[in-house]
Write a protein that holds these residues in place. Structure first.
Motif, PDB file in Angstrom:
ATOM      1  N   VAL A 128       0.821  -1.208   0.000  1.00  0.00           N
ATOM      2  CA  VAL A 128       0.000   0.000   0.000  1.00  0.00           C
ATOM      3  C   VAL A 128       0.856   1.259   0.000  1.00  0.00           C
ATOM      4  N   GLY A 129       2.076   1.189   0.550  1.00  0.00           N
ATOM      5  CA  GLY A 129       2.952   2.347   0.526  1.00  0.00           C
ATOM      6  C   GLY A 129       3.241   2.817  -0.893  1.00  0.00           C
ATOM      7  N   ARG A 130       3.314   1.868  -1.817  1.00  0.00           N
ATOM      8  CA  ARG A 130       3.537   2.212  -3.228  1.00  0.00           C
ATOM      9  C   ARG A 130       2.228   2.473  -3.957  1.00  0.00           C
ATOM     10  N   LEU A 131       1.202   1.722  -3.607  1.00  0.00           N
ATOM     11  CA  LEU A 131      -0.090   1.883  -4.280  1.00  0.00           C
ATOM     12  C   LEU A 131      -0.666   3.271  -4.066  1.00  0.00           C
ATOM     13  N   MET A 132      -0.388   3.888  -2.920  1.00  0.00           N
ATOM     14  CA  MET A 132      -0.949   5.204  -2.623  1.00  0.00           C
ATOM     15  C   MET A 132      -0.489   6.273  -3.603  1.00  0.00           C
ATOM     16  N   ARG A 133       0.596   6.009  -4.322  1.00  0.00           N
ATOM     17  CA  ARG A 133       1.078   6.981  -5.305  1.00  0.00           C
ATOM     18  C   ARG A 133       0.211   6.989  -6.557  1.00  0.00           C
ATOM     19  N   ILE A 134      -0.468   5.881  -6.844  1.00  0.00           N
ATOM     20  CA  ILE A 134      -1.213   5.773  -8.098  1.00  0.00           C
ATOM     21  C   ILE A 134      -2.706   5.507  -7.888  1.00  0.00           C
TER      22      ILE A 134
ATOM     23  N   VAL B 122      -2.618   2.265   6.854  1.00  0.00           N
ATOM     24  CA  VAL B 122      -1.624   3.159   6.252  1.00  0.00           C
ATOM     25  C   VAL B 122      -2.262   4.394   5.620  1.00  0.00           C
ATOM     26  N   PRO B 123      -3.285   4.250   4.763  1.00  0.00           N
ATOM     27  CA  PRO B 123      -3.896   5.470   4.209  1.00  0.00           C
ATOM     28  C   PRO B 123      -4.491   6.388   5.278  1.00  0.00           C
ATOM     29  N   ILE B 124      -5.118   5.802   6.309  1.00  0.00           N
ATOM     30  CA  ILE B 124      -5.677   6.625   7.377  1.00  0.00           C
ATOM     31  C   ILE B 124      -4.570   7.364   8.111  1.00  0.00           C
ATOM     32  N   SER B 125      -3.476   6.663   8.412  1.00  0.00           N
ATOM     33  CA  SER B 125      -2.365   7.288   9.133  1.00  0.00           C
ATOM     34  C   SER B 125      -1.708   8.388   8.317  1.00  0.00           C
ATOM     35  N   THR B 126      -1.791   8.297   7.002  1.00  0.00           N
ATOM     36  CA  THR B 126      -1.204   9.317   6.131  1.00  0.00           C
ATOM     37  C   THR B 126      -2.157  10.488   5.915  1.00  0.00           C
TER      38      THR B 126
END
Length: 511
Positions: free
Chosen positions: A323-329, A378-382
């Motif tokens: 997900v750390g990489r998926l969040m870019r796209i 991860v998305p929530i924390s970001t």
């Protein structure tokens, strides 16, 4: 002013991250690693099963009270200085816990361990945002989230192994080498953050401490005190309500409150707090129910329980690294949606557990749940901090950790109460069919039907197992419904692409 303006270059981001995560995992592990050592600890310290629980309670309550102070303390003494001091204090009192000679000294040392450990998790999240530019913060939060979520899974297994193989004291002494490595790495690689002059709202802090401390004490002591049949629990509940209510009113009306209310005007942050509360409820509550279920119903020893639950952590690691990489796209809100569905589906799988099954349904549901929670965490924390002004981040990260911990405490207590009550009800209903007029009993166990005490005892044991299993299934179904009910909150989150423009999601400024 965007949150990305808080970025600070460091000489070696990789080693700094390793040091930060070493401190984080050390603290997170300590919230669960001592649980399995309590029986051995009780014998050595001459404590009863009831009083030994204060070893856990003192740590939880102290951490809950001090966590909200992280923002003010970091401004007063310096963010790096507070982080280093927290690690030193945590390791020092870990050493004293390992050397404790009585219950009183152990409770005191654990209380101080909670005081110094309270700031480690919010500061670790804060520093990972500091040392990573905006485009890398998704990956940074993935690494941080992996440590936060895998730690509670590994803790009981590691604690059980250390206790069985060595001694319960090693549950605390193991923090020494980890803490020393973390301290040296942070001292060498973390940037120094300028201090900020900021007044201290003692009344606001006192009310928040009263409310949160009483709430945690009520949740932790409730089962032992028989909940609301106890005067103690009523007093703690009253203090919690009064403290939190007065704190909220004071925060909304004071000129310079302990926590600036402006951060709650940020929609992403406010929605993320609700999300992380629900994650806290279902994450640790689900994990807290599994070990006693595997022990009581399936007869698994501690090590086997740890091995069966370990794939949950593997699923979490896989999803977080992806997900750390998926969040870019991919829009983070879509990842959260998929993660919530996977988490709900995992609880649906768990609702199909039976006493006759093998370990595979436990392993497979754990993997699915780990994948789902990783996609949410991860998305929530970001996104929670994506539109906040850097000056508000210390308070925001502290609240983020505090709300998650409160959610975990409420979830564990609530589902444990329902489990106990439902087990009694189910046992009563099922045992009503154990009578000499039931032809099925004559077929299954004629001796029990004729009143043989040994046979009836065996049948009662089977009934108790079935009653417990039905109760666990009911809890898992409720967790699934709680997860599904949180999905509409996704629509409250703003797209990071819109936030980046500034007009759709202005940063929250604070003086």
């Amino acid at each position: 002013m965007s949150a990305d303006q808080g970025y600070r270059e460091v000489p070696n981001r990789g080693l700094a991250t390793v040091a930060i995560m070493a401190a984080t995992v050390m603290q997170v592990l300590d919230t669960t690693i001592a649980n399995v050592a309590l029986p051995s600890m009780s014998g050595d310290l001459g404590a009863s099963p009831d009083t030994i629980n204060w070893v856990l309670t003192s740590y939880i309550v102290a951490a809950a009270i001090v966590t909200p102070m992280t923002g003010w303390l970091s401004d007063k003494f310096g963010r790096k200085e507070l982080f280093l001091g927290s690690v030193v204090g945590f390791v020092f009192f870990s050493l004293l816990c390992g050397l404790a000679w009585s219950l009183e000294t152990m409770v005191l040392f654990r209380l101080m361990q909670g005081v110094f450990g309270a700031s480690i998790v919010p500061l670790s999240q804060l520093f990972l945002m500091d040392i990573n530019p905006k485009e890398r913060r998704g990956q940074a939060m993935a690494i941080w989230g992996a440590g936060i979520m895998v730690g509670p899974v590994v803790g009981p297994t590691l604690g059980g192994w250390l206790t069985d193989s060595y001694n319960w004291r090693w549950v605390f002494l193991i923090n020494l080498p980890v803490g020393i490595v973390a301290f040296l790495g942070m001292a060498a690689f973390l940037p120094s953050i300028p201090k900020r002059i900021r007044g201290f709202d003692f009344f606001g802090f006192a009310m928040l401490s009263l409310g949160v401390g009483a709430l945690q004490l009520m949740l932790d002591r409730g089962a032992d005190a028989d909940w609301f049949s106890s005067t103690e629990i009523w007093i703690e509940t009253g203090l919690a309500v009064i403290g939190i209510w007065v704190f909220v009113v004071h925060t909304m009306s004071a000129d310079r409150p302990f926590i600036d209310a402006k951060i709650f005007l940020d929609r992403n942050f406010a929605a993320a707090l609700v999300f992380i509360f629900i994650i806290g409820v279902i994450l640790l509550a689900g994990m807290a129910l599994m070990p006693p279920m595997l022990s009581a119903i399936f007869g698994y020893p501690t090590v086997t329980t740890g091995m069966v639950m370990a794939p949950r952590g593997v699923g979490t690691m896989i999803s977080m690294l992806a997900v750390g990489r998926l969040m870019r796209i991919v829009d983070p809100r879509k990842l959260i949606f998929v993660g919530m569905l996977l988490t709900a589906y995992s609880f649906n799988m768990m609702a199909g557990f039976t006493p006759q099954m093998d370990a595979w349904p436990i392993v497979s549901s754990g993997i699915v749940q780990g994948l789902g929670l990783g996609l949410v965490f991860v998305p929530i924390s970001t996104m929670a901090f994506s539109t906040l002004n850097p000056s508000g981040l210390p308070d925001a990260t502290a609240l983020f950790t505090l709300v998650r911990n409160i959610g975990s405490s409420i979830g564990i207590s609530a589902f444990a109460v329902m489990l106990t009550q439902n087990t009694q009800i189910n046992h009563s209903e099922l045992s009503a069919f154990i009578n000499p007029f039931n032809p099925n009993l004559w077929i299954a166990n004629p001796s029990a039907a004729m009143g043989d005490r040994t046979a009836l005892s065996q049948v009662d044991g089977l009934v108790n197992i079935q009653a417990q299993m039905v109760s666990y299934v009911s809890d898992f179904k409720l967790m699934m419904l709680v997860t599904l009910s949180a999905i509409p909150l996704i629509f409250l989150l703003k797209s990071p692409k819109k936030s980046a423009g500034g007009a759709a999601a202005p940063a929250v400024h604070m003086d």
